[in-house]
Design an enzyme around this catalytic site. Sequence first.
Site, PDB file in Angstrom:
ATOM      1  N   ASP A   1      11.056  52.913  61.438  1.00 42.10           N
ATOM      2  CA  ASP A   1      11.495  52.028  60.367  1.00 42.10           C
ATOM      3  C   ASP A   1      10.396  51.548  60.239  1.00 42.10           C
ATOM      4  O   ASP A   1       8.973  50.920  60.406  1.00 42.10           O
ATOM      5  CB  ASP A   1      12.675  50.902  61.057  1.00 42.10           C
ATOM      6  CG  ASP A   1      12.604  50.181  60.300  1.00 42.10           C
ATOM      7  OD1 ASP A   1      14.396  50.220  59.513  1.00 42.10           O
ATOM      8  OD2 ASP A   1      11.879  49.322  59.538  1.00 42.10           O
TER       9      ASP A   1
ATOM     10  N   ASN B   1      24.400  49.653  60.281  1.00 43.85           N
ATOM     11  CA  ASN B   1      24.932  48.514  59.578  1.00 43.85           C
ATOM     12  C   ASN B   1      25.679  49.209  58.549  1.00 43.85           C
ATOM     13  O   ASN B   1      25.494  49.815  58.182  1.00 43.85           O
ATOM     14  CB  ASN B   1      24.311  47.662  58.701  1.00 43.85           C
ATOM     15  CG  ASN B   1      23.246  46.788  59.641  1.00 43.85           C
ATOM     16  OD1 ASN B   1      24.225  45.717  60.893  1.00 43.85           O
ATOM     17  ND2 ASN B   1      22.026  46.632  59.980  1.00 43.85           N
TER      18      ASN B   1
ATOM     19  N   SER C   1      21.303  47.849  53.714  1.00 47.78           N
ATOM     20  CA  SER C   1      20.642  48.008  52.857  1.00 47.78           C
ATOM     21  C   SER C   1      20.089  48.938  51.847  1.00 47.78           C
ATOM     22  O   SER C   1      20.055  49.103  50.326  1.00 47.78           O
ATOM     23  CB  SER C   1      18.941  46.793  52.940  1.00 47.78           C
ATOM     24  OG  SER C   1      18.403  47.892  53.575  1.00 47.78           O
TER      25      SER C   1
ATOM     26  N   HIS D   1      22.829  55.423  58.512  1.00 46.36           N
ATOM     27  CA  HIS D   1      21.896  56.067  58.749  1.00 46.36           C
ATOM     28  C   HIS D   1      21.617  55.207  60.500  1.00 46.36           C
ATOM     29  O   HIS D   1      22.685  54.266  60.630  1.00 46.36           O
ATOM     30  CB  HIS D   1      20.281  55.357  58.538  1.00 46.36           C
ATOM     31  CG  HIS D   1      20.653  54.064  57.653  1.00 46.36           C
ATOM     32  ND1 HIS D   1      20.849  53.447  56.775  1.00 46.36           N
ATOM     33  CD2 HIS D   1      20.227  52.839  58.667  1.00 46.36           C
ATOM     34  CE1 HIS D   1      21.155  52.570  56.484  1.00 46.36           C
ATOM     35  NE2 HIS D   1      20.570  51.777  57.379  1.00 46.36           N
TER      36      HIS D   1
ATOM     37  N   HIS E   1      19.988  52.652  63.602  1.00 44.29           N
ATOM     38  CA  HIS E   1      18.989  52.060  64.078  1.00 44.29           C
ATOM     39  C   HIS E   1      18.920  52.729  65.492  1.00 44.29           C
ATOM     40  O   HIS E   1      20.247  51.975  66.233  1.00 44.29           O
ATOM     41  CB  HIS E   1      18.749  50.468  63.816  1.00 44.29           C
ATOM     42  CG  HIS E   1      18.767  50.697  62.341  1.00 44.29           C
ATOM     43  ND1 HIS E   1      18.222  50.054  61.568  1.00 44.29           N
ATOM     44  CD2 HIS E   1      19.722  50.140  61.178  1.00 44.29           C
ATOM     45  CE1 HIS E   1      18.396  49.496  60.983  1.00 44.29           C
ATOM     46  NE2 HIS E   1      19.583  49.895  60.622  1.00 44.29           N
TER      47      HIS E   1
HETATM   48  P1  AMP Z   1      20.148  48.402  56.279  1.00 41.61           P
HETATM   49  O1  AMP Z   1      19.439  47.121  56.329  1.00 41.61           O
HETATM   50  O2  AMP Z   1      21.047  49.198  58.170  1.00 41.61           O
HETATM   51  O3  AMP Z   1      20.779  49.460  55.722  1.00 41.61           O
HETATM   52  O4  AMP Z   1      18.483  49.521  57.319  1.00 41.61           O
HETATM   53  C1  AMP Z   1      17.738  49.600  56.269  1.00 41.61           C
HETATM   54  C2  AMP Z   1      16.628  50.320  56.640  1.00 41.61           C
HETATM   55  O5  AMP Z   1      15.492  50.962  56.393  1.00 41.61           O
HETATM   56  C3  AMP Z   1      15.500  48.523  57.302  1.00 41.61           C
HETATM   57  O6  AMP Z   1      15.476  48.273  58.738  1.00 41.61           O
HETATM   58  C4  AMP Z   1      14.154  49.036  56.440  1.00 41.61           C
HETATM   59  O7  AMP Z   1      13.401  48.265  57.036  1.00 41.61           O
HETATM   60  C5  AMP Z   1      14.370  50.467  56.480  1.00 41.61           C
HETATM   61  N1  AMP Z   1      13.273  50.818  55.536  1.00 41.61           N
HETATM   62  C6  AMP Z   1      13.472  51.191  54.201  1.00 41.61           C
HETATM   63  N2  AMP Z   1      12.621  52.047  53.230  1.00 41.61           N
HETATM   64  C7  AMP Z   1      12.067  52.551  54.403  1.00 41.61           C
HETATM   65  C8  AMP Z   1      10.744  53.548  54.309  1.00 41.61           C
HETATM   66  N3  AMP Z   1      10.198  54.007  53.063  1.00 41.61           N
HETATM   67  N4  AMP Z   1      10.817  54.323  55.352  1.00 41.61           N
HETATM   68  C9  AMP Z   1      11.024  54.353  56.223  1.00 41.61           C
HETATM   69  N5  AMP Z   1      12.114  52.806  56.238  1.00 41.61           N
HETATM   70  C10 AMP Z   1      12.113  52.195  55.338  1.00 41.61           C
END
Ligand code: AMP
Length: 111
Positions: free
Chosen positions: A29, A85, A93, A98, A100
């Site tokens: 991440d 999420n 977001s 995905h 975590h």
């Molecule tokens: P969520 O909020 O559950 O949708 O998780 C999205 C995650 O993607 C967040 O923890 C971000 O920090 C991560 N994220 C966003 N862009 C990137 C990227 N280019 N490379 C790695 N992680 C990312």
Amino acid sequence: MKTVFQKIIDGDLPCDKIFENERIIAFKDIAPQAPVHILIVPKKAIQDISHATKEDALLLAEIMFVASALAKQFHIQDGFRLLTNNGADAGQSVFHLHFHLLGGKKLGALG
Ligand code: AMP
């Protein structure tokens, strides 16, 4: 428009890749919330877990096993959290399913 994870899957955007096979990619991440914070992403474009179908059952099971293997690889097998999420209200977001994988510190209660 492609999501950021679709761009990573397609090779349009770099990532700190940890694992990849034909169906799944895992990478660090970009904004880690724990010493170990890995994202495990199916290459199939599924918006979130509530959009997964029975056809995705094997893929989802494989993600669980990949998570377990990565937890061992990163020495957090005795204490890790695996979460997804679902929807903006839950903090999603990136609208490509995905999971975590978090660990390497004492994790607080959810809420
Ligand atoms: P969520 O909020 O559950 O949708 O998780 C999205 C995650 O993607 C967040 O923890 C971000 O920090 C991560 N994220 C966003 N862009 C990137 C990227 N280019 N490379 C790695 N992680 C990312």
